[in-house]
Scaffold this motif. Structure first.
Motif, PDB file in Angstrom:
ATOM      1  N   UNK A   1       0.809  -1.182   0.000  1.00  0.00           N
ATOM      2  CA  UNK A   1       0.000   0.000   0.000  1.00  0.00           C
ATOM      3  C   UNK A   1       0.863   1.260   0.000  1.00  0.00           C
ATOM      4  N   UNK A   2       1.772   1.391   0.956  1.00  0.00           N
ATOM      5  CA  UNK A   2       2.672   2.534   1.053  1.00  0.00           C
ATOM      6  C   UNK A   2       3.995   2.052   1.615  1.00  0.00           C
ATOM      7  N   UNK A   3       5.074   2.624   1.127  1.00  0.00           N
ATOM      8  CA  UNK A   3       6.389   2.240   1.628  1.00  0.00           C
ATOM      9  C   UNK A   3       6.918   3.314   2.568  1.00  0.00           C
ATOM     10  N   UNK A   4       7.887   2.927   3.382  1.00  0.00           N
ATOM     11  CA  UNK A   4       8.519   3.875   4.290  1.00  0.00           C
ATOM     12  C   UNK A   4       9.158   5.015   3.501  1.00  0.00           C
ATOM     13  N   UNK A   5       9.773   4.686   2.373  1.00  0.00           N
ATOM     14  CA  UNK A   5      10.398   5.719   1.535  1.00  0.00           C
ATOM     15  C   UNK A   5       9.357   6.693   0.992  1.00  0.00           C
ATOM     16  N   UNK A   6       8.172   6.193   0.625  1.00  0.00           N
ATOM     17  CA  UNK A   6       7.111   7.083   0.166  1.00  0.00           C
ATOM     18  C   UNK A   6       6.673   8.026   1.277  1.00  0.00           C
ATOM     19  N   UNK A   7       6.570   7.506   2.486  1.00  0.00           N
ATOM     20  CA  UNK A   7       6.175   8.354   3.611  1.00  0.00           C
ATOM     21  C   UNK A   7       7.183   9.476   3.822  1.00  0.00           C
ATOM     22  N   UNK A   8       8.472   9.124   3.809  1.00  0.00           N
ATOM     23  CA  UNK A   8       9.506  10.140   4.022  1.00  0.00           C
ATOM     24  C   UNK A   8       9.514  11.154   2.878  1.00  0.00           C
ATOM     25  N   UNK A   9       9.359  10.667   1.645  1.00  0.00           N
ATOM     26  CA  UNK A   9       9.346  11.564   0.487  1.00  0.00           C
ATOM     27  C   UNK A   9       8.126  12.480   0.505  1.00  0.00           C
ATOM     28  N   UNK A  10       6.978  11.945   0.876  1.00  0.00           N
ATOM     29  CA  UNK A  10       5.755  12.752   0.939  1.00  0.00           C
ATOM     30  C   UNK A  10       5.898  13.841   1.998  1.00  0.00           C
ATOM     31  N   UNK A  11       6.473  13.495   3.131  1.00  0.00           N
ATOM     32  CA  UNK A  11       6.691  14.509   4.162  1.00  0.00           C
ATOM     33  C   UNK A  11       7.646  15.583   3.671  1.00  0.00           C
ATOM     34  N   UNK A  43       3.985  -2.017   7.264  1.00  0.00           N
ATOM     35  CA  UNK A  43       2.980  -2.919   7.807  1.00  0.00           C
ATOM     36  C   UNK A  43       2.312  -2.229   8.973  1.00  0.00           C
ATOM     37  N   UNK A  44       1.047  -2.483   9.101  1.00  0.00           N
ATOM     38  CA  UNK A  44       0.321  -1.884  10.210  1.00  0.00           C
ATOM     39  C   UNK A  44      -1.158  -2.148  10.078  1.00  0.00           C
ATOM     40  N   UNK A  45      -1.898  -1.621  11.001  1.00  0.00           N
ATOM     41  CA  UNK A  45      -3.347  -1.745  10.975  1.00  0.00           C
ATOM     42  C   UNK A  45      -3.872  -0.954   9.776  1.00  0.00           C
ATOM     43  N   UNK A  46      -4.762  -1.562   9.014  1.00  0.00           N
ATOM     44  CA  UNK A  46      -5.295  -0.918   7.810  1.00  0.00           C
ATOM     45  C   UNK A  46      -5.863   0.464   8.121  1.00  0.00           C
ATOM     46  N   UNK A  47      -6.569   0.596   9.231  1.00  0.00           N
ATOM     47  CA  UNK A  47      -7.153   1.881   9.597  1.00  0.00           C
ATOM     48  C   UNK A  47      -6.067   2.947   9.763  1.00  0.00           C
ATOM     49  N   UNK A  48      -4.955   2.568  10.362  1.00  0.00           N
ATOM     50  CA  UNK A  48      -3.844   3.498  10.566  1.00  0.00           C
ATOM     51  C   UNK A  48      -3.230   3.905   9.235  1.00  0.00           C
ATOM     52  N   UNK A  49      -2.980   2.927   8.375  1.00  0.00           N
ATOM     53  CA  UNK A  49      -2.426   3.223   7.055  1.00  0.00           C
ATOM     54  C   UNK A  49      -3.362   4.123   6.262  1.00  0.00           C
ATOM     55  N   UNK A  50      -4.645   3.859   6.348  1.00  0.00           N
ATOM     56  CA  UNK A  50      -5.634   4.665   5.634  1.00  0.00           C
ATOM     57  C   UNK A  50      -5.618   6.104   6.128  1.00  0.00           C
ATOM     58  N   UNK A  51      -5.495   6.307   7.423  1.00  0.00           N
ATOM     59  CA  UNK A  51      -5.440   7.660   7.984  1.00  0.00           C
ATOM     60  C   UNK A  51      -4.247   8.432   7.437  1.00  0.00           C
ATOM     61  N   UNK A  52      -3.118   7.760   7.312  1.00  0.00           N
ATOM     62  CA  UNK A  52      -1.909   8.416   6.805  1.00  0.00           C
ATOM     63  C   UNK A  52      -2.066   8.767   5.333  1.00  0.00           C
TER      64      UNK A  52
END
Length: 90
Positions: A1-11, A43-52
């Motif tokens: 769904x989302x990678x750690x690198x995507x999270x850092x890049x998006x931020x 990896x994580x709870x779907x609800x948490x990933x969706x919120x991000x």
């Protein structure tokens, strides 16, 4: 769904830190830190990933999956191919 690198890049595109992302998404700071410290797909709870993902979307960041076209307009960053080891070929 989302990678750690995507999270850092998006931020980075938004110019926000982990604490700001936690506030925007309603997810705890330690959870954001754990997710970004992971390798590959987060990896994580779907609800948490969706919120991000929804927080990034609301802030104007489109997260693009492998082989998926970008439907938005504007500037962004996308890898052409999976990166090799850092320093390879040097």
């Amino acid at each position: 769904m989302i990678t750690a690198a995507q999270m850092r890049a998006a931020r980075a595109l938004l110019g926000i830190d982990q604490r700001q992302l936690a506030e925007m998404s309603g997810v705890s700071l330690p959870t954001i830190q754990r997710m970004e410290a992971s390798e590959g797909t987060v990896r994580g709870v779907i609800d948490t990933l969706t919120k991000i993902v929804e927080a990034f979307d609301a802030a104007g960041v489109e997260l693009i999956g492998n082989n998926a076209p970008s439907v938005g307009q504007g500037r962004g960053v996308r890898l052409k191919q999976a990166p090799g080891p850092v320093g390879a070929g040097s």
